[in-house]
Scaffold this active site. Structure first.
Site, mmCIF file in Angstrom:
data_model
loop_
_atom_site.group_PDB
_atom_site.id
_atom_site.type_symbol
_atom_site.label_atom_id
_atom_site.label_comp_id
_atom_site.label_asym_id
_atom_site.label_seq_id
_atom_site.Cartn_x
_atom_site.Cartn_y
_atom_site.Cartn_z
ATOM 1 N N ARG A 154 0.844 -1.214 0.000
ATOM 2 C CA ARG A 154 0.000 0.000 0.000
ATOM 3 C C ARG A 154 0.872 1.254 0.000
ATOM 4 N NH1 ARG A 154 -2.218 1.783 4.593
ATOM 5 N NH2 ARG A 154 -2.740 -0.284 5.361
ATOM 6 N N TYR B 235 -13.288 16.649 -16.177
ATOM 7 C CA TYR B 235 -13.904 15.323 -16.184
ATOM 8 C C TYR B 235 -15.042 15.303 -15.151
ATOM 9 C CZ TYR B 235 -14.655 10.486 -15.050
ATOM 10 O OH TYR B 235 -15.258 9.296 -14.777
ATOM 11 N N ASP C 174 -4.627 18.611 -14.880
ATOM 12 C CA ASP C 174 -4.860 17.252 -15.360
ATOM 13 C C ASP C 174 -4.350 17.182 -16.805
ATOM 14 O OD1 ASP C 174 -6.011 14.946 -16.495
ATOM 15 O OD2 ASP C 174 -7.712 15.000 -15.133
ATOM 16 N N LYS D 102 -6.065 6.144 -19.760
ATOM 17 C CA LYS D 102 -6.297 6.678 -21.106
ATOM 18 C C LYS D 102 -5.069 6.446 -21.993
ATOM 19 C CE LYS D 102 -9.855 8.221 -18.824
ATOM 20 N NZ LYS D 102 -11.020 7.395 -18.644
HETATM 21 C C1 LIG Z 1 -9.370 14.057 -18.047
HETATM 22 C C2 LIG Z 1 -9.703 12.951 -17.112
HETATM 23 N N1 LIG Z 1 -9.178 12.972 -15.878
HETATM 24 C C3 LIG Z 1 -9.455 12.000 -14.976
HETATM 25 C C4 LIG Z 1 -10.296 10.955 -15.311
HETATM 26 C C5 LIG Z 1 -10.587 9.879 -14.280
HETATM 27 O O1 LIG Z 1 -9.862 8.744 -14.608
HETATM 28 P P1 LIG Z 1 -10.265 7.258 -14.190
HETATM 29 O O2 LIG Z 1 -11.453 6.879 -15.016
HETATM 30 O O3 LIG Z 1 -9.028 6.482 -14.493
HETATM 31 O O4 LIG Z 1 -10.602 7.294 -12.731
HETATM 32 C C6 LIG Z 1 -10.854 10.885 -16.578
HETATM 33 C C7 LIG Z 1 -11.755 9.779 -16.956
HETATM 34 O O5 LIG Z 1 -12.387 9.798 -17.999
HETATM 35 C C8 LIG Z 1 -10.552 11.923 -17.507
HETATM 36 O O6 LIG Z 1 -11.069 11.929 -18.752
#
Ligand SMILES: Cc1ncc(COP(=O)(O)O)c(C=O)c1O
Length: 399
Positions: free
Chosen positions: A64, A117, A189, A214
């Site tokens: 962890r 997101y 992000d 992604k």
């Molecule tokens: C830009 C972005 N950030 C974060 C996330 C969250 O990622 P996860 O689905 O791996 O939790 C996503 C999910 O689509 C995303 O498109």
């Protein structure tokens, strides 16, 4: 972080080399016990100590907190983003949550882009507020809005660019200037463009979040996340949040992501070229209302996109004449494109943000941020672009 010592580049660290070399070699050295060229999957919960006085004698105690396979991925991502250190997570959302947990407390205020997101919006709206953190969502592409949202209690500005799903672009350097002047952190992000196309640390950001689910892993095989930071102090606070909340990535996911990242540049180049061709084709189609792609010269932030990134990415969004009803018919009519959540992988996906990825955002806020009911989002994959266009063309004929 050093290369196989038998190569002629023995003394040179990978960190000083080109992106393609780094994506293959950074963080990975042949296994010293067997010579295996791939990092082993250290599928072990715990690590045995030689004595009571030797706590973490070999660097690990309990997975962890840290694991050698996960560490290899963290070291690779640190080199690719040009940061100080990285922690890896069970998902992109776990990464975002660790940043909030590690860096905010009750009484603080955070500014978040109005197009992010949907899960980021949901966590901030439901949980940050519940734990006494004030949240303001602003159009982060409008610098005056960011400036005027700052308060004495503001600790962080959280951006995402290009943003999911409208592909609105935020000026990272300009936001960093605002946060730097105000003494607050700029967290961004970088999921959509990855360090191959966009380097937020060079544009003044302090913390970078990724959903490795992604483009980084790129094969629709795993859920994962990462946080790359610019300093030891930030790393310590965020790693402590990960350890405490148990948000960590598993060794198997880290191993699959290590393999995926090795081809990141090739996938990004091809998927982005496909996306541009599709955006141009869609724009000329009589049934299309508008197309958003940062690589189209009439995108409002085309010049900014060219300045702050070396590529435009593989995400395209558009709306059809007839809005939601026609959009739904199209999404049901395509065959090569899969109607599914997720993005960034080799398979092309078509998504309806309002009912899928952004269902958590209330309708009024969605509308204000341009996430219309008829918006269709494409994640363009690695297939032959002629086949992708032909499938869209035949589906559009039927709507
Ligand atoms: C830009 C972005 N950030 C974060 C996330 C969250 O990622 P996860 O689905 O791996 O939790 C996503 C999910 O689509 C995303 O498109």
């Amino acid at each position: 972080m050093t290369c196989n010592l038998r190569l002629p580049v023995a003394e040179t660290t990978i960190a000083g080399m080109g992106f393609r070399t780094k994506q293959v070699h950074a963080g990975v050295t042949p296994d010293p016990t067997t010579g295996a060229i791939l990092t082993p999957i250290h599928q072990s919960t715990t690590f045995v100590q030689e004595s009571v006085d030797e706590y973490m004698g070999k660097g690990y105690s309990y997975s962890r907190g840290g694991n050698p396979t996960v560490r290899a991925l963290e070291e690779k991502l640190t080199v690719l983003e040009g940061g100080h250190d990285t922690t890896a997570y069970a998902s992109g959302m776990a990464a975002t949550v660790a940043v909030f947990l590690g860096l905010l407390q009750a009484g603080d205020h955070v500014i978040i882009g109005d197009v992010v997101y949907g899960g980021t919006y949901r966590f901030a709206d439901h949980f940050l507020k519940r734990f006494g953190v004030e949240v303001t969502f602003v159009d982060a592409s409008d610098l005056d809005s960011v400036r005027s949202a700052l308060r004495r209690e503001t600790r962080m500005v959280f951006t995402e660019t290009p943003a999911n799903p409208t592909l609105k672009v935020t000026d990272l350097a300009a936001v960093s200037e605002i946060t730097g002047d105000a003494g607050v952190l700029h967290v961004t992000d970088n999921t959509f463009l990855t360090p191959y196309f966009q380097k937020p640390f060079e544009l003044g950001a302090n913390v970078i979040v990724h959903s490795t689910t992604k483009f980084l892993e790129g094969h629709n095989a795993t859920l994962g996340g990462a946080v790359v930071v610019e300093s030891a102090e930030l790393h310590e606070r965020i790693a402590f949040a990960r350890l405490s909340a148990g948000l960590v990535m598993s060794p198997m996911v880290a191993w699959l992501t290590l393999q995926g990242v090795k081809t990141l540049s090739e996938r990004m180049d091809r998927q982005s070229a496909n996306a541009l061709a599709i955006a141009e084709w869609l724009r000329g189609h009589p049934k299309i209302d508008y197309v958003n792609y940062p690589g189209l010269p009439d995108h409002p932030q085309y010049e900014l996109s060219k300045r702050q990134a070396s590529g435009f990415g593989a995400m395209v969004c558009f709306e059809l004449h007839g809005g939601i009803e026609t959009g739904k018919k199209l999404m049901d009519a395509v065959q090569l494109w899969s109607l599914a959540e997720n993005l960034g992988a080799v398979e092309s996906l078509i998504t309806h943000p309002v009912t899928m990825t952004h269902a958590a955002v209330p309708p009024a806020e969605r509308a204000a941020a341009g996430i219309t009911d008829g918006l269709v989002r494409l994640s363009v994959g690695l297939e032959d672009v002629e086949d992708l266009i032909a499938d869209l063309d035949s589906a559009l004929e039927r709507v």
